[in-house]
Scaffold this active site. Structure first.
Site, PDB file in Angstrom:
ATOM      1  N   ASN A  36       0.443   0.516   5.829  1.00 49.24           N
ATOM      2  CA  ASN A  36       1.241  -0.170   4.820  1.00 49.24           C
ATOM      3  C   ASN A  36       2.075  -1.218   5.533  1.00 49.24           C
ATOM      4  O   ASN A  36       2.821  -0.887   6.458  1.00 49.24           O
ATOM      5  CB  ASN A  36       2.152   0.829   4.096  1.00 49.24           C
ATOM      6  CG  ASN A  36       3.076   0.145   3.099  1.00 49.24           C
ATOM      7  OD1 ASN A  36       2.740  -0.892   2.544  1.00 49.24           O
ATOM      8  ND2 ASN A  36       4.224   0.731   2.883  1.00 49.24           N
ATOM      9  N   GLY A  37       1.954  -2.478   5.110  1.00 45.93           N
ATOM     10  CA  GLY A  37       2.756  -3.524   5.731  1.00 45.93           C
ATOM     11  C   GLY A  37       1.948  -4.780   5.981  1.00 45.93           C
ATOM     12  O   GLY A  37       0.888  -4.983   5.358  1.00 45.93           O
ATOM     13  N   GLY A  70      -0.083   0.443  -5.321  1.00 46.18           N
ATOM     14  CA  GLY A  70      -1.294  -0.363  -5.218  1.00 46.18           C
ATOM     15  C   GLY A  70      -2.370   0.180  -6.127  1.00 46.18           C
ATOM     16  O   GLY A  70      -2.494   1.396  -6.293  1.00 46.18           O
ATOM     17  N   ASP A 101      16.685  -6.800 -15.913  1.00 47.18           N
ATOM     18  CA  ASP A 101      15.407  -6.740 -15.189  1.00 47.18           C
ATOM     19  C   ASP A 101      15.729  -6.615 -13.701  1.00 47.18           C
ATOM     20  O   ASP A 101      16.829  -6.947 -13.263  1.00 47.18           O
ATOM     21  CB  ASP A 101      14.572  -7.994 -15.466  1.00 47.18           C
ATOM     22  CG  ASP A 101      13.078  -7.759 -15.220  1.00 47.18           C
ATOM     23  OD1 ASP A 101      12.723  -6.706 -14.664  1.00 47.18           O
ATOM     24  OD2 ASP A 101      12.271  -8.645 -15.578  1.00 47.18           O
ATOM     25  N   ASP A 102      14.744  -6.120 -12.930  1.00 46.96           N
ATOM     26  CA  ASP A 102      15.046  -5.914 -11.505  1.00 46.96           C
ATOM     27  C   ASP A 102      14.909  -7.188 -10.689  1.00 46.96           C
ATOM     28  O   ASP A 102      15.540  -7.309  -9.644  1.00 46.96           O
ATOM     29  CB  ASP A 102      14.168  -4.803 -10.917  1.00 46.96           C
ATOM     30  CG  ASP A 102      12.717  -5.004 -11.243  1.00 46.96           C
ATOM     31  OD1 ASP A 102      12.155  -6.040 -10.864  1.00 46.96           O
ATOM     32  OD2 ASP A 102      12.142  -4.126 -11.918  1.00 46.96           O
ATOM     33  N   SER A 148      10.566  -0.092 -14.217  1.00 43.60           N
ATOM     34  CA  SER A 148      11.379  -0.035 -13.006  1.00 43.60           C
ATOM     35  C   SER A 148      12.786  -0.585 -13.211  1.00 43.60           C
ATOM     36  O   SER A 148      13.634  -0.457 -12.325  1.00 43.60           O
ATOM     37  CB  SER A 148      10.681  -0.765 -11.850  1.00 43.60           C
ATOM     38  OG  SER A 148      10.568  -2.133 -12.147  1.00 43.60           O
ATOM     39  N   CYS A 193       0.793  -1.217   0.000  1.00 49.57           N
ATOM     40  CA  CYS A 193       0.000   0.000   0.000  1.00 49.57           C
ATOM     41  C   CYS A 193       0.829   1.273   0.000  1.00 49.57           C
ATOM     42  O   CYS A 193       2.032   1.248   0.215  1.00 49.57           O
ATOM     43  CB  CYS A 193      -0.868   0.046   1.252  1.00 49.57           C
ATOM     44  SG  CYS A 193      -1.975  -1.347   1.391  1.00 49.57           S
ATOM     45  N   TYR A 233      12.722  -2.258  -6.482  1.00 47.12           N
ATOM     46  CA  TYR A 233      11.550  -2.386  -7.343  1.00 47.12           C
ATOM     47  C   TYR A 233      10.336  -1.556  -6.948  1.00 47.12           C
ATOM     48  O   TYR A 233       9.692  -0.938  -7.795  1.00 47.12           O
ATOM     49  CB  TYR A 233      11.204  -3.884  -7.391  1.00 47.12           C
ATOM     50  CG  TYR A 233       9.879  -4.255  -7.944  1.00 47.12           C
ATOM     51  CD1 TYR A 233       9.578  -4.051  -9.295  1.00 47.12           C
ATOM     52  CD2 TYR A 233       8.902  -4.836  -7.140  1.00 47.12           C
ATOM     53  CE1 TYR A 233       8.347  -4.411  -9.816  1.00 47.12           C
ATOM     54  CE2 TYR A 233       7.677  -5.202  -7.655  1.00 47.12           C
ATOM     55  CZ  TYR A 233       7.402  -4.993  -8.988  1.00 47.12           C
ATOM     56  OH  TYR A 233       6.199  -5.344  -9.487  1.00 47.12           O
TER      57      TYR A 233
END
Ligand code: SF4
Length: 482
Positions: A113-114, A38, A357-358, A295, A12, A254
């Site tokens: 968030n978490g 999100g 790529d990440d 990214s 989030c 990322y």
């Protein structure tokens, strides 16, 4: 690569502002800058200091607040908001935050968030006390714990509740008379504070949202801190001093936007260093370096600069893919990849390519992209991943909690190379990652959570311990695990 086309998503984004007549509009703008964190739902709670007003809905922020009147009904000079990617809880409107708590003595709202690692235990305890849950998300438990706390004043109730929670959490709480922010004892999820020219105070997930609302960065919220903002200004306190900074390294790899700065480290510059380091660790002769948009572009630039192989724009991302393709289900994500990515044939045809790529999560996206490049006439494709091999699940707010879902937990590097159909594959080392981020912190540790890559979880896993051990044992992740 873009959140919506990879099967790995942060939970989030949170945003809060105190003390400006334009609070609701600024919260909308701040959340807009956090949309990458999100896409499942969004909500705002405003505060007119008598009452809290909420509007929330499923979908992208702009869809939820499509009708301009929805913002106008959110009165007040302070507000908090939330954008959600579901990791815990079902995809229903009841799980869209902010959550509101309106008992007789306290009115407040929370954005989280978490992921709490002791959520099941807390739910059992709270149920036994007669608490009726308003959602099936672990995020609301902070509010429930505050409501049942027997401490005398509201700030002490918050401290009491924060000390009961385990795992990764960054909360913003809006009460009618103050705004609060709480960070978990490891600071796993980023949270920053800034100030606008009119004196209003902003707390949010990333500095890109501070920039969006023209707030000047003041500081990162540190592990174990409890911040209170009210008419008297900002008060910085602690609910615990038993802390150690281990911020999530995936934020740098990322999740975060490249224009954000986390604990003094520019995300874009860190990604460039990761790309440069993987170029040193896994050199290869090639004609051109490509990055998977968006990214991985910073890391691809770093790889090209270090290797001397020119960078070119060989892949294009379609920005205008319908909502249905960014929903959090694997099938839709996979379909989303084909809708989102296309190649520039002239850059690829007949060339030896380094594809940066990440990360690789399940491997389906990488396989698709490698095939896309082959179909466009690539002579050879050398995949370089600007992070270490993802072997272990995350329990702090990312949507993969089973090792069986990670290709890195199931195959060797050669096996993954074969699975994705590349000519060669190289990952950044864990030391390379730590050096590239280069976080400066006071503790002896490097200040990062790297559990995804090395299984060194910075906290006990509590309710997840048994499930994790079962899975890990099945996949032989740990030699000699009991
Ligand atoms: S396990 Fe991985 S994604 Fe989860 S907090 Fe640690 S580094 Fe971040």
């Amino acid at each position: 690569m873009a959140n919506e086309v990879k099967s790995l998503n942060d939970e989030c984004g949170v945003f809060g502002i105190w003390g400006t007549p334009d609070a609701t509009r600024l919260t909308y703008d701040g959340l807009h800058a956090l949309q990458h964190r999100g896409q499942e739902g969004a909500g705002i709670v405003s505060n007119d200091h008598n009452q809290l007003h909420r509007y929330r809905g499923l979908g992208l922020l702009a869809q939820v607040f499509e009708d301009p009147q929805t913002l106008e009904i959110l009165n007040g000079n302070s507000a908090i908001g939330h954008i959600r990617y579901a990791t815990a809880g079902s995809h229903s409107i009841n799980n869209i935050q902010p959550f509101l708590f309106e008992n007789i003595s306290n009115h407040f709202a929370i954005s989280h968030n978490g992921n709490l690692t002791n959520a099941d235990t807390l739910k059992r305890e709270l149920s036994a006390k007669g608490v009726q849950f308003q959602s099936d998300s672990d995020s609301e438990l902070f509010g429930d714990l505050i409501e049942v706390s027997e401490m005398d004043n509201f700030t002490d109730k918050i401290k009491d509740a924060a000390n009961r929670m385990r795992g990764g959490f960054a909360y913003i709480l809006m009460a009618t008379d103050a705004m609060y922010a709480v960070s978990d004892p490891n600071g796993l999820r980023p949270l920053v504070m800034g100030k606008r020219a009119d004196g209003s105070v902003v707390i949010c997930s990333e500095t890109c949202a501070l920039d969006q609302v023209r707030a000047e960065f003041i500081r990162d919220i540190q592990p174990g801190e409890l911040i209170k903002v009210d008419g008297d200004g900002i008060k910085i306190g602690h609910y615990t001093t038993d802390t150690e900074l281990t911020v999530c390294s995936m934020e740098y790899i990322y999740f975060a936007r490249p224009d954000s700065v986390i604990h003094g480290v520019s995300v874009h510059e860190a990604r460039k260093r990761m790309g440069a380091r993987v170029a040193r660790e896994h050199p290869v002769k090639a004609d051109v370096v490509l990055g998977v948009p968006n990214s991985s572009l910073s890391a691809a630039i770093g790889y090209a600069n270090e290797s001397g192989i020119p960078y070119d724009m060989g892949m294009i991302k379609n920005q205008y893919v319908a909502r249905t393709f960014i929903e959090p289900t694997q099938k839709k994500r996979e379909r989303g990849v084909s809708m989102k990515l296309s190649v520039v044939k002239s850059v690829i045809e007949g060339k030896d390519i380094v594809l940066v790529d990440d990360s690789i999560v399940r491997g389906t996206t990488s396989r698709y992209i490698v095939q896309l490049l082959r179909d466009a006439g690539a002579k050879s494709i050398h995949v370089r991943i600007a992070s270490p091999d993802l072997k272990f699940p995350c329990f702090y707010g990312i949507d993969i909690q089973k090792p069986s879902e990670l290709i890195g937990a199931n195959y060797s590097v050669d096996g993954i190379r074969d699975q994705i159909g590349a000519d060669s594959l190289g990952y950044l080392s864990v030391d390379g990652l730590i050096d590239s981020i280069g976080l400066k912190c006071d503790n002896q540790y490097h200040g990062l959570c790297t559990a995804y890559f090395d299984g060194k979880y910075p906290t006990p896993l509590y309710d997840y311990e048994a499930m994790y051990k079962r899975e890990a044992k099945r996949l032989h992740l740990y030699e000699g695990m009991d």
